[in-house]
Write a protein that holds these residues in place. Structure first.
Motif, PDB file in Angstrom:
ATOM      1  N   PRO A 296       9.357  51.768  -8.006  1.00  0.00           N
ATOM      2  CA  PRO A 296       9.713  50.642  -7.135  1.00  0.00           C
ATOM      3  C   PRO A 296      11.127  50.145  -7.421  1.00  0.00           C
ATOM      4  CG  PRO A 296       8.213  49.923  -8.872  1.00  0.00           C
ATOM      5  CD  PRO A 296       8.304  51.415  -8.973  1.00  0.00           C
ATOM      6  N   ILE A 297      11.867  49.866  -6.354  1.00  0.00           N
ATOM      7  CA  ILE A 297      13.217  49.311  -6.486  1.00  0.00           C
ATOM      8  C   ILE A 297      13.288  48.049  -5.645  1.00  0.00           C
ATOM      9  CG2 ILE A 297      15.678  49.684  -6.115  1.00  0.00           C
ATOM     10  CD1 ILE A 297      15.252  52.643  -6.605  1.00  0.00           C
ATOM     11  N   LYS A 298      13.437  46.922  -6.336  1.00  0.00           N
ATOM     12  CA  LYS A 298      13.495  45.646  -5.608  1.00  0.00           C
ATOM     13  C   LYS A 298      14.880  45.450  -5.004  1.00  0.00           C
ATOM     14  CE  LYS A 298      14.528  42.892  -9.755  1.00  0.00           C
ATOM     15  NZ  LYS A 298      14.091  41.789 -10.628  1.00  0.00           N
ATOM     16  N   VAL A 299      14.942  44.619  -4.000  1.00  0.00           N
ATOM     17  CA  VAL A 299      16.199  44.351  -3.294  1.00  0.00           C
ATOM     18  C   VAL A 299      16.618  42.914  -3.563  1.00  0.00           C
ATOM     19  CG1 VAL A 299      17.251  44.097  -1.023  1.00  0.00           C
ATOM     20  CG2 VAL A 299      15.782  46.054  -1.494  1.00  0.00           C
ATOM     21  N   VAL A 300      17.827  42.770  -4.133  1.00  0.00           N
ATOM     22  CA  VAL A 300      18.393  41.444  -4.401  1.00  0.00           C
ATOM     23  C   VAL A 300      19.768  41.404  -3.735  1.00  0.00           C
ATOM     24  CG1 VAL A 300      19.064  39.768  -6.154  1.00  0.00           C
ATOM     25  CG2 VAL A 300      17.183  41.365  -6.621  1.00  0.00           C
ATOM     26  N   PRO A 301      19.886  40.782  -2.553  1.00  0.00           N
ATOM     27  CA  PRO A 301      21.139  40.844  -1.793  1.00  0.00           C
ATOM     28  C   PRO A 301      22.332  40.171  -2.478  1.00  0.00           C
ATOM     29  CG  PRO A 301      19.301  40.142  -0.400  1.00  0.00           C
ATOM     30  CD  PRO A 301      18.819  40.086  -1.811  1.00  0.00           C
ATOM     31  N   GLU A 302      22.060  39.133  -3.312  1.00  0.00           N
ATOM     32  CA  GLU A 302      23.149  38.338  -3.890  1.00  0.00           C
ATOM     33  C   GLU A 302      23.927  39.135  -4.948  1.00  0.00           C
ATOM     34  OE1 GLU A 302      20.133  36.105  -2.012  1.00  0.00           O
ATOM     35  OE2 GLU A 302      19.926  37.264  -3.862  1.00  0.00           O
ATOM     36  N   ASN A 303      25.253  38.952  -4.934  1.00  0.00           N
ATOM     37  CA  ASN A 303      26.112  39.621  -5.907  1.00  0.00           C
ATOM     38  C   ASN A 303      25.952  39.013  -7.292  1.00  0.00           C
ATOM     39  OD1 ASN A 303      26.970  40.903  -3.634  1.00  0.00           O
ATOM     40  ND2 ASN A 303      29.130  40.358  -3.839  1.00  0.00           N
ATOM     41  N   ARG A 304      26.220  39.821  -8.316  1.00  0.00           N
ATOM     42  CA  ARG A 304      26.164  39.355  -9.690  1.00  0.00           C
ATOM     43  C   ARG A 304      27.570  39.143 -10.239  1.00  0.00           C
ATOM     44  NH1 ARG A 304      22.379  43.734 -12.563  1.00  0.00           N
ATOM     45  NH2 ARG A 304      23.899  45.069 -11.516  1.00  0.00           N
ATOM     46  N   THR A 305      27.673  38.333 -11.290  1.00  0.00           N
ATOM     47  CA  THR A 305      28.953  38.024 -11.922  1.00  0.00           C
ATOM     48  C   THR A 305      29.674  39.301 -12.351  1.00  0.00           C
ATOM     49  OG1 THR A 305      28.047  35.950 -12.767  1.00  0.00           O
ATOM     50  CG2 THR A 305      30.051  36.763 -13.820  1.00  0.00           C
TER      51      THR A 305
END
Length: 353
Positions: A296-305
């Motif tokens: 499973p690969i979750k989707v997190v649209p927000e960019n990281r630092t």
């Protein structure tokens, strides 16, 4: 020839040390390391087996160089390599290792009139400038355009002429500051030096983490059937990096070691290049093929630092000067790392799982 490799029990340092002993059994190779990185202790038996002389010490302490005899060349491969290091407001270890430590290495090299090969990073290039580059969104990846707002970048990747103004992470800043000091030692102390700005380096025996060693992490999560995530840039997994197999890096360092006069004072970008690049989406597909596992690969649209959409190395200059270019592609890298995981599963599971 006598050689000191700092960070010699780390992933890159140990790979270089062992390859040198395999190819030049008569060379005396010292590996200096503080063993802070988890998993580096697994390299001690490998170093010993190949006749590399391990020195337990810390480049932050200039006294730790006193027990090391004179050498012909120093390969500075030590670093706190995390892009996120110091961003929590405690940058002391990062700065003392990556900057003060480099000065101690330079002074040791100067004392013994040794050549100095420095492993820097593509992270010296500023984040905001990279993030404003023109790109096209293809089916499985982002790709650089030829038409760009700044010099030093094309569809082939980023070259040494890329502008250096702007913030780049504390990690990248300590490496760039070290580069500037190395240039001073080269000019005013006549120390023979070469600086290699490496892209993502990978291969077996890298203890991959989220913030450093992403390729091994990606493969290991597939192998051990754990979750991953596409973070940032809409969560599409289209962000790309080029990957340089450590064996390809060794070939470059080997050449520089024996031809330092030909690249003395140079700064060289060295990475996998466009032909050995992959997006996370593409890497996932290859991992599925090689490991036979889908996770499973979750989707997190927000960019990281401190993250960047894309980085690919333009190797034009290093190839022109040395004839070197990378030979090992993404599929082979995934196959080699998977085989390494299988062979050393009992030791690696507690670290990489």
């Amino acid at each position: 020839m006598k050689i000191l490799i700092t960070g010699g029990a780390g992933f890159v340092g140990s790979a270089l040390a062992i390859s040198l002993k395999v190819n030049y059994p008569d060379y005396q190779v010292f590996a200096l390391d503080n063993l802070k990185r988890r998993g580096s202790e697994l390299n001690l038996s490998r170093l010993k087996k190949h006749g590399v002389e391990f020195v337990h010490g810390d480049i932050r302490n200039k006294e730790d160089f006193d027990s090391i005899p004179a050498v012909d060349t120093v390969i500075e491969a030590s670093a706190e390599p995390s892009v996120l290091a110091g961003l929590d407001g405690t940058p002391d270890y990062l700065i003392n290792t990556n900057l003060v430590g480099t000065v101690n290495c330079l002074n040791y090299a100067l004392k013994h009139k040794a050549g100095f090969i420095f492993l820097s990073t593509s992270r010296v290039y500023p984040i905001k400038t990279i993030e404003t580059l023109n790109f096209v969104e293809e089916e499985t990846r982002f790709a650089l355009s030829d038409d760009q707002p700044v010099p030093g970048v094309s569809s082939k990747g980023i070259s040494e002429d890329f502008p250096l103004n702007g913030a780049r992470s504390l990690y990248g800043t300590t490496k760039l500051a070290s580069e500037l000091i190395i240039q001073e030692y080269n000019e005013f102390y006549n120390l023979k030096t070469v600086i290699n700005r490496c892209g993502v380096i990978t291969g077996p025996w890298q203890m991959g983490k989220v913030d450093q060693g992403v390729m091994v992490l990606w493969i290991a999560k597939h192998y051990f059937e754990q979750q991953l995530g596409y973070f940032g840039y809409g969560g599409t997994g289209k962000q790309i990096r080029d990957m340089l197999h450590v064996a390809d890096l060794y070939r470059l360092i080997d050449w520089q070691l024996h031809n330092l006069d030909k690249v003395n004072g140079e700064i060289l970008n060295a990475g996998g290049g466009l032909q050995s690049s992959a997006s996370l989406q593409e890497l996932t597909k290859i991992c599925q093929e090689v490991t036979g596992k889908t996770i499973p690969i979750k989707v997190v649209p927000e960019n990281r630092t401190a993250d960047i959409r894309l980085y690919v190395t333009d190797n034009t200059k290093v190839t022109a000067l040395t004839g070197w270019k990378p030979e090992i592609g993404i599929k082979q890298i995934v196959e080699e790392i998977t085989a390494w995981l299988q062979e050393n599963e009992a030791d690696l599971a507690p670290i990489l799982r």
